[in-house]
Design a protein around this motif. Sequence first.
Motif, PDB file in Angstrom:
ATOM      1  N   PHE B  81     -14.096  37.072   9.723  1.00 53.06           N
ATOM      2  CA  PHE B  81     -14.717  36.204  10.905  1.00 53.06           C
ATOM      3  C   PHE B  81     -15.656  37.424  11.553  1.00 53.06           C
ATOM      4  CE2 PHE B  81     -10.374  35.091   9.652  1.00 53.06           C
ATOM      5  CZ  PHE B  81     -10.361  33.744   9.827  1.00 53.06           C
ATOM      6  N   HIS B  82     -16.420  36.507  12.254  1.00 48.56           N
ATOM      7  CA  HIS B  82     -17.440  37.349  13.194  1.00 48.56           C
ATOM      8  C   HIS B  82     -17.337  36.810  14.733  1.00 48.56           C
ATOM      9  CE1 HIS B  82     -19.670  33.641  12.013  1.00 48.56           C
ATOM     10  NE2 HIS B  82     -19.940  33.700  13.427  1.00 48.56           N
ATOM     11  N   VAL B  83     -17.958  37.850  15.389  1.00 49.36           N
ATOM     12  CA  VAL B  83     -17.715  37.794  16.884  1.00 49.36           C
ATOM     13  C   VAL B  83     -19.301  37.459  17.514  1.00 49.36           C
ATOM     14  CG1 VAL B  83     -17.069  38.758  19.189  1.00 49.36           C
ATOM     15  CG2 VAL B  83     -15.970  39.443  16.944  1.00 49.36           C
ATOM     16  N   ALA B  84     -19.199  36.551  18.530  1.00 50.72           N
ATOM     17  CA  ALA B  84     -20.315  36.326  19.188  1.00 50.72           C
ATOM     18  C   ALA B  84     -20.403  36.502  20.835  1.00 50.72           C
ATOM     19  CB  ALA B  84     -21.104  35.019  18.490  1.00 50.72           C
ATOM     20  N   PHE B  85     -21.364  36.547  21.595  1.00 50.28           N
ATOM     21  CA  PHE B  85     -21.258  36.592  22.714  1.00 50.28           C
ATOM     22  C   PHE B  85     -22.480  35.607  23.296  1.00 50.28           C
ATOM     23  CE2 PHE B  85     -19.591  40.598  21.425  1.00 50.28           C
ATOM     24  CZ  PHE B  85     -18.663  40.844  22.103  1.00 50.28           C
ATOM     25  N   PRO B  86     -21.991  34.465  23.494  1.00 51.18           N
ATOM     26  CA  PRO B  86     -22.824  33.535  24.157  1.00 51.18           C
ATOM     27  C   PRO B  86     -23.289  33.760  25.591  1.00 51.18           C
ATOM     28  CG  PRO B  86     -20.980  32.417  23.005  1.00 51.18           C
ATOM     29  CD  PRO B  86     -20.807  33.771  23.064  1.00 51.18           C
ATOM     30  N   PRO B  87     -24.311  33.190  26.037  1.00 53.70           N
ATOM     31  CA  PRO B  87     -24.703  33.593  27.404  1.00 53.70           C
ATOM     32  C   PRO B  87     -23.820  33.012  28.453  1.00 53.70           C
ATOM     33  CG  PRO B  87     -25.977  31.635  26.644  1.00 53.70           C
ATOM     34  CD  PRO B  87     -25.227  32.190  25.244  1.00 53.70           C
ATOM     35  N   PRO B  88     -23.437  34.157  29.262  1.00 46.18           N
ATOM     36  CA  PRO B  88     -22.658  33.709  30.665  1.00 46.18           C
ATOM     37  C   PRO B  88     -23.593  32.807  31.393  1.00 46.18           C
ATOM     38  CG  PRO B  88     -23.557  35.969  30.778  1.00 46.18           C
ATOM     39  CD  PRO B  88     -24.225  35.508  29.532  1.00 46.18           C
ATOM     40  N   PRO B  89     -22.847  32.130  32.281  1.00 43.84           N
ATOM     41  CA  PRO B  89     -21.393  32.452  32.618  1.00 43.84           C
ATOM     42  C   PRO B  89     -20.437  31.555  31.863  1.00 43.84           C
ATOM     43  CG  PRO B  89     -22.390  30.900  34.264  1.00 43.84           C
ATOM     44  CD  PRO B  89     -23.460  31.253  33.424  1.00 43.84           C
ATOM     45  N   LEU B  90     -19.398  31.462  32.187  1.00 47.51           N
ATOM     46  CA  LEU B  90     -18.188  30.901  31.648  1.00 47.51           C
ATOM     47  C   LEU B  90     -18.146  29.500  32.246  1.00 47.51           C
ATOM     48  CD1 LEU B  90     -16.069  30.909  29.194  1.00 47.51           C
ATOM     49  CD2 LEU B  90     -14.523  31.923  31.238  1.00 47.51           C
ATOM     50  N   THR B  91     -18.200  28.331  31.440  1.00 45.77           N
ATOM     51  CA  THR B  91     -18.212  27.342  32.204  1.00 45.77           C
ATOM     52  C   THR B  91     -17.802  26.136  31.232  1.00 45.77           C
ATOM     53  OG1 THR B  91     -20.595  26.630  31.482  1.00 45.77           O
ATOM     54  CG2 THR B  91     -20.534  27.538  33.656  1.00 45.77           C
ATOM     55  N   VAL B  92     -17.082  25.040  31.626  1.00 47.18           N
ATOM     56  CA  VAL B  92     -16.809  23.674  30.989  1.00 47.18           C
ATOM     57  C   VAL B  92     -17.765  22.808  31.705  1.00 47.18           C
ATOM     58  CG1 VAL B  92     -14.452  24.510  30.333  1.00 47.18           C
ATOM     59  CG2 VAL B  92     -14.725  23.592  32.584  1.00 47.18           C
ATOM     60  N   GLY B  93     -18.607  22.187  30.790  1.00 39.62           N
ATOM     61  CA  GLY B  93     -19.663  21.322  31.447  1.00 39.62           C
ATOM     62  C   GLY B  93     -20.364  21.988  32.679  1.00 39.62           C
ATOM     63  N   GLU B  94     -20.379  21.266  33.630  1.00 37.86           N
ATOM     64  CA  GLU B  94     -21.220  21.757  34.867  1.00 37.86           C
ATOM     65  C   GLU B  94     -20.373  22.868  35.831  1.00 37.86           C
ATOM     66  OE1 GLU B  94     -24.241  19.570  36.849  1.00 37.86           O
ATOM     67  OE2 GLU B  94     -23.872  17.740  35.317  1.00 37.86           O
ATOM     68  N   GLU B  95     -18.945  22.837  35.332  1.00 33.69           N
ATOM     69  CA  GLU B  95     -18.026  23.542  36.196  1.00 33.69           C
ATOM     70  C   GLU B  95     -17.714  24.864  35.869  1.00 33.69           C
ATOM     71  OE1 GLU B  95     -14.966  20.967  37.299  1.00 33.69           O
ATOM     72  OE2 GLU B  95     -16.146  19.450  37.821  1.00 33.69           O
TER      73      GLU B  95
END
Lengths: 109, 211
Positions: B81-95
Amino acid sequence: MLSVLFGSPLREKILLYLMECGEAYSLELAKNFAASLFGVQNQLRRLEEAGILASRTVGKTRLYSLNPRYFLRTELEALLKKGFRALPEEEVQARYRPRRRPRRPGKPL
Amino acid sequence: MRRMGLEELAQHTYQGLKARGIEVTLSGGACVSLYTKNAYQSSDLDFIRGLAVPIGEVAKAMEELGFTREGRRFLHPRSDFHVAFPPPPLTVGEEPPGEAREYPVVSPGGRRPVRMISPTDCVKDRLCGFFYWNDRQSLDQAVLVALARKVDLAEIAAWAGRERMRDRHAEFEAALAEKRGAPRGKKAATESKPGRELPSHKERAAGARPI
């Protein structure tokens, strides 16, 4: 207009184009804005890494669009739409009106 | 040497970064894998860092943890498996999501916590993929989590309304009802009662249900 805010004139144009036209590939943007392909690809990469753009592949082509999951999507689109309305009509017609409707094979241009 | 599965790699990454003062939260498909006990198998772990943490700092810590960087992915020699760091911030949709917390995760290496988005936010996260990309896999994953875990369906419905996605949310409700065996077009009986997501006081005292 928004270039100082976005950091570069090319980045502003790319964002305006994607807001107005939906999707684009890097060569399309480079030709449309008479920019270097490298420069366009560089901006697309940065914007995608920041989560502002998203991309998908169709065949061998990578298509970019504004990321609908970007958390400032609504605010960014509002800003871009307002900025777009301030563009001269000649520029809109020349740069932001790509043909999207289908063309039958063999039909003369 | 033993290969690390998804659970152990999540523990190794989270605990290693935490020990170096970097707080991250697991999001994305790996949460689906963990919450459903691999009913869906994700190939990567998406950790979201805080806005103030530069990716360079994370990359340095990851190297110390034995990872090598390949583009945006971090690979470990002991894991597929591999690890990635998507850009912050942590959101669900617009919230922003609800409060993420540490959930106990069990792996061959032992029981160690990993900070994750909640099951309810995991469903929302997957529904974003369905809402905005029309990705049916994401819908299936949202249903899997809703079936496997207690989620707040009323909150998910309210959130979908705020995302202006009521129609698409209705498809999720229908898919969930179908999986639960309710006839199409009718809401499953349990859907009127939002699921209990957080552990009770007794469960808290005993430690939340391990993943």
